[in-house]
Structure formats: C-alpha cells, structure tokens
Motif scaffolding. Structure first.
Motif, PDB file in Angstrom:
ATOM      1  N   PHE A 276       0.809  -1.219   0.000  1.00 41.57           N
ATOM      2  CA  PHE A 276       0.000   0.000   0.000  1.00 41.57           C
ATOM      3  C   PHE A 276       0.843   1.269   0.000  1.00 41.57           C
ATOM      4  CE2 PHE A 276      -2.493  -3.388   1.934  1.00 41.57           C
ATOM      5  CZ  PHE A 276      -3.664  -3.316   1.201  1.00 41.57           C
ATOM      6  N   ALA A 277       2.165   1.113   0.088  1.00 36.25           N
ATOM      7  CA  ALA A 277       3.027   2.292   0.140  1.00 36.25           C
ATOM      8  C   ALA A 277       3.067   3.000  -1.209  1.00 36.25           C
ATOM      9  CB  ALA A 277       4.445   1.887   0.553  1.00 36.25           C
ATOM     10  N   SER A 278       3.100   4.313  -1.166  1.00 35.54           N
ATOM     11  CA  SER A 278       3.240   5.096  -2.394  1.00 35.54           C
ATOM     12  C   SER A 278       4.656   4.990  -2.933  1.00 35.54           C
ATOM     13  CB  SER A 278       2.908   6.571  -2.107  1.00 35.54           C
ATOM     14  OG  SER A 278       1.696   6.690  -1.397  1.00 35.54           O
ATOM     15  N   ARG A 313       8.402   1.995  -8.185  1.00 36.95           N
ATOM     16  CA  ARG A 313       8.082   2.629  -6.908  1.00 36.95           C
ATOM     17  C   ARG A 313       9.200   2.429  -5.888  1.00 36.95           C
ATOM     18  NH1 ARG A 313       2.441   0.258  -5.782  1.00 36.95           N
ATOM     19  NH2 ARG A 313       3.311  -0.060  -3.711  1.00 36.95           N
ATOM     20  N   ILE A 314      10.378   1.996  -6.341  1.00 37.74           N
ATOM     21  CA  ILE A 314      11.489   1.716  -5.426  1.00 37.74           C
ATOM     22  C   ILE A 314      12.612   2.732  -5.602  1.00 37.74           C
ATOM     23  CG2 ILE A 314      13.260   0.035  -4.758  1.00 37.74           C
ATOM     24  CD1 ILE A 314      11.419  -2.174  -5.785  1.00 37.74           C
ATOM     25  N   ILE A 315      13.091   3.294  -4.488  1.00 39.96           N
ATOM     26  CA  ILE A 315      14.323   4.087  -4.468  1.00 39.96           C
ATOM     27  C   ILE A 315      15.379   3.231  -3.777  1.00 39.96           C
ATOM     28  CG2 ILE A 315      15.512   6.076  -3.470  1.00 39.96           C
ATOM     29  CD1 ILE A 315      12.980   7.677  -3.704  1.00 39.96           C
ATOM     30  N   TYR A 316      16.525   3.080  -4.426  1.00 41.54           N
ATOM     31  CA  TYR A 316      17.613   2.288  -3.856  1.00 41.54           C
ATOM     32  C   TYR A 316      18.502   3.209  -3.008  1.00 41.54           C
ATOM     33  CZ  TYR A 316      16.044  -1.074  -7.321  1.00 41.54           C
ATOM     34  OH  TYR A 316      15.270  -1.920  -8.071  1.00 41.54           O
ATOM     35  N   LEU A 366       6.949  11.277  -5.615  1.00 40.55           N
ATOM     36  CA  LEU A 366       5.581  11.215  -5.086  1.00 40.55           C
ATOM     37  C   LEU A 366       4.669  12.261  -5.699  1.00 40.55           C
ATOM     38  CD1 LEU A 366       6.215  10.658  -1.267  1.00 40.55           C
ATOM     39  CD2 LEU A 366       5.155   9.038  -2.842  1.00 40.55           C
ATOM     40  N   PHE A 367       5.112  13.508  -5.634  1.00 37.47           N
ATOM     41  CA  PHE A 367       4.198  14.600  -5.968  1.00 37.47           C
ATOM     42  C   PHE A 367       4.252  15.015  -7.432  1.00 37.47           C
ATOM     43  CE2 PHE A 367       4.791  14.836  -1.392  1.00 37.47           C
ATOM     44  CZ  PHE A 367       3.460  14.784  -0.993  1.00 37.47           C
ATOM     45  N   GLU A 368       5.373  14.851  -8.095  1.00 44.44           N
ATOM     46  CA  GLU A 368       5.391  15.141  -9.520  1.00 44.44           C
ATOM     47  C   GLU A 368       4.597  14.086 -10.270  1.00 44.44           C
ATOM     48  OE1 GLU A 368       9.302  15.761 -11.054  1.00 44.44           O
ATOM     49  OE2 GLU A 368       9.770  17.336  -9.607  1.00 44.44           O
ATOM     50  N   THR A 369       4.683  12.836  -9.801  1.00 47.45           N
ATOM     51  CA  THR A 369       3.877  11.764 -10.393  1.00 47.45           C
ATOM     52  C   THR A 369       2.402  12.035 -10.172  1.00 47.45           C
ATOM     53  OG1 THR A 369       5.630  10.160  -9.977  1.00 47.45           O
ATOM     54  CG2 THR A 369       3.436   9.271 -10.377  1.00 47.45           C
ATOM     55  N   GLU A 370       2.077  12.456  -8.942  1.00 47.15           N
ATOM     56  CA  GLU A 370       0.680  12.760  -8.641  1.00 47.15           C
ATOM     57  C   GLU A 370       0.177  13.927  -9.489  1.00 47.15           C
ATOM     58  OE1 GLU A 370      -1.469  11.112  -6.537  1.00 47.15           O
ATOM     59  OE2 GLU A 370       0.144   9.662  -6.587  1.00 47.15           O
TER      60      GLU A 370
END
Length: 393
Positions: A276-278, A313-316, A366-370
């Motif tokens: 459920f994580a963004s 959706r992953i940042i390494y 998160l927010f640019e995608t949104e």
C-alpha cells in the motif's frame, strides 16, 4: 501431555549460553550465522564447517558428527546451532551422537523474534510462526513413532502426538483470529489515510542495513537501533515534512536469506504495508562487498515482489557511505544494475549525508507523479466534455 516445545523456553534463560556453530566454510555464511547466534543470546565457542550440510542422517557426515561430539566433550556447550533447516530426525540423530541439544536456523530465528518482540501484534505473529514450526515437526514425530524408527521421539507416542497436533491447530486458529483483527485495524487506518490524502513511504531492506537509523534521520526520532539483526519487528509510523507536503514514513521488519514462507506469512500483516506504500525505500549496506550486496538485494527483492510492489516505486538507498566513498557506492550500484534507474542515491543515515537529497528525490517521485496523474485526469475530463458537447450539437 507432551512437554512444551523448545521454542517456548523463557528467552532470558537462554542469554549468554555457549554454543558450537555448524555452518558452511564461507566467510559470509559464518558472519551471518554468528550474528544470528549473538542476537539470540548465544556465545559461539567453536565453529565447525562443512561444504554440504543438512543432507545426511546427521545433517553433517558421520565423521564430522564424531568430531563435533569430541569438541562437545571438551568444551561442554549448552547448545549446537545448525545453520540450516534440519528434519526432526536429523536433529535427533545429531543430538544422540553429541549428547547436546541441537537448534537449527529456523528455530534460532524464532528465538530472536521472541526476544525482540515488543508489541502485541508482533508477539502474536511470532507465537503463530512458532506453532507452524512445531506443527511441521510434530507431524514427522508421528510418522517416526508409527514407523518405529524412533519410538517415543520427543517423548510423544501415537495418541499423545495426535493430541499435541490438535492442540497446535486449535491455538494457531485462535492466533489467526487475533491477527485478523489487527489486519482490520490496519485497513481502517489505511482508509483514513486515503481519505485524508496522505501518501506513505515504507522502508525495506535486509536486516542490519540501517533502516531504523535512516528512519531516525528522516523523522528526528530516537528509535532504538543496534548492529545486531532484527532490531525492528513491528511497523513504526511517523509523519515527515517534504518541503511543505506531509507524508507518512513507515519502518518495517528486516529481511534475511532462507526465511521460510510461513515466517513471511506470519508477518504478512506487517509486511503488507509495502503493497500500500506510495514509495518504497530499499536500504542497502553499500559498504559491503558487491557480491554480498547482490545476494542481499536479491533476497530483499524476492520478498518485495511477494507484495507486488512495482520496480518503478522503489528508491535504492545506498546506505553507510560513510564507511566507503561516494565513487565506490556508484560503482557498486552500476555493477548491481540499479544505477541506470536514476533512483539510486548514496547516503549515510548515521552522519546525515544526503538525507535532504533523499527527501527531495522522494518528494519529486511522489508529488510530480501525482501532479502528472492529476493533469492527465483533467485533460481526459476536458476531452470527454468536448465529446459530449459535440455529440449534443
């Protein structure tokens, strides 16, 4: 009635017990096994290695079993720790030769979980995992007793063993009901988050990668951290500010290689936060050798994929760069094949290096995608309105 399973022994009574460790002749395997033993409260007095373990009658060869017996007679350990999953018959056979109690890797991990559990939910999850561990062994105990291979194995006759299995099933069912209530609570909490428009970021990664230290660095919290494994067993949530935008940051249980499916299932209510994580911050200890990082990355991704988290959706997070260099971190990321994603960032949770940059990267994702989704939605709505007007004309 049969005696209580060994996993139910008081954790405090096991602290600082001496052990013989049986593992693979590999530095990585030895280091991880020693770390597990230490986290469970054992002091490794002697390490015995063999290339093939858990495949013979004793887990190790007969000659090696005799070697362990001689060592046990000399140093008088409390326990033999076996760095693999053993069948009950193998553990019984090795214990018969050495005259010392044998604990395999799964049981050792369960002991660590038991020692570290602090919340009602995590304690319930661990009790359920322990029962599932005992269930698989109780069934084989019945088979051994019926086949007369080991009469009275674990002190259980046919009738007593069947009663014990029924008792385990009854207790497991009660614990599942208890966990289902926790799942419903989490779902209500998620629904509230969705209604309020709050996005969430989950931390994930191999145990001891530094997730909790990163959680503290990003939130300003002082949550307990340690170099030992499985410091965190429950989900912790805190709100953080990303340049005026409020999001939730969640710390979760760490991963480890060869973690059996039933343990992952027991912690499902905690780990499903990943679904459920963004955004998921996958924390890697970039100071380790690249082959070690590759192994841990693969183990982590295996678990993350269980919860259907898209790779986008992953940042390494290339953590512990204070123990190496930025250049080395990028070089290893390139060898791991994650540099091209442009979502790999070297940081030091301990010193705070690049923490602000990590927050900026998270915010942009998160927010640019949104915003793009928002704009696309508005554009689609506009086109639909124009079609309606034209058809009406």
């Amino acid at each position: 009635m049969p005696p209580p399973p060994p996993s139910s022994v008081d954790p405090a009574a096991r602290a600082n017990r001496r052990a013989i460790l049986i593992t693979y002749p590999d530095e990585r395997a030895i280091n991880e096994a020693v770390a597990l033993a230490d986290a469970a409260g054992y002091t490794v007095a002697k390490i015995v290695t063999q290339r093939q373990i858990a495949k013979s009658r004793y887990g190790i060869g007969r000659g090696k079993a005799e070697e362990v017996r001689a060592i046990a007679e000399e140093i008088k350990p409390d326990t033999i720790l076996f760095d693999e999953v053993l069948k009950p018959s193998q553990a019984f056979n090795l214990a018969s030769v050495t005259k010392v109690e044998v604990r395999d890797r799964e049981r050792l991990i369960l002991e660590i979980f038991e020692r570290r559990a602090s919340t009602t939910e995590s304690k319930t999850q661990i009790k359920l995992a322990q029962l599932r561990y005992d269930m698989t062994r109780a069934r084989e105990s019945v088979r051994l007793a019926r086949g007369s291979e080991q009469p009275g194995f674990y002190g259980l006759g046919k009738y007593e063993a069947d009663v014990y299995i029924l008792d385990i099933k009854r207790r497991a069912a009660a614990l599942k009901q208890k966990l289902e209530k926790e799942v419903k609570k989490r779902q209500l909490y998620r629904n509230q988050r969705v209604k309020s428009g709050l996005l969430s970021i989950s931390l994930a990664g191999y145990t001891s990668a530094g997730k909790t230290t990163l959680f503290n660095a990003m939130t300003g919290e002082t949550k307990t951290t340690a170099a030992s494994v499985f410091t965190t067993l429950s989900t912790y949530t805190r709100a953080i500010d990303l340049q005026g935008d409020k999001v939730l940051l969640l710390d979760t249980v760490g991963f480890i290689s060869k973690l059996p499916a039933y343990m992952i299932d027991a912690f499902k209510s905690t780990l499903e936060e990943l679904s459920f994580a963004s955004l998921v911050l996958l924390v890697l200890d970039i100071s380790e050798p690249v082959d070690e990082i590759r192994r841990k990355l693969a183990s982590s991704l295996d678990v993350i994929r269980e919860f259907q988290v898209p790779e986008t959706r992953i940042i390494y997070v290339l953590n512990k760069v204070d123990l190496t260099t930025v250049e080395d971190a990028f070089d290893k990321a390139g060898q791991l094949g994650i540099l091209a994603s442009r979502r790999a960032l070297p940081v030091s949770a301990r010193t705070g290096f690049n923490i602000d940059q990590l927050k900026n990267l998270a915010r942009s994702m998160l927010f640019e995608t949104e915003k793009v989704k928002d704009d696309e939605g508005k554009q689609d709505a506009k086109q639909d309105k124009e079609k309606e007007d034209n058809s009406g004309a």
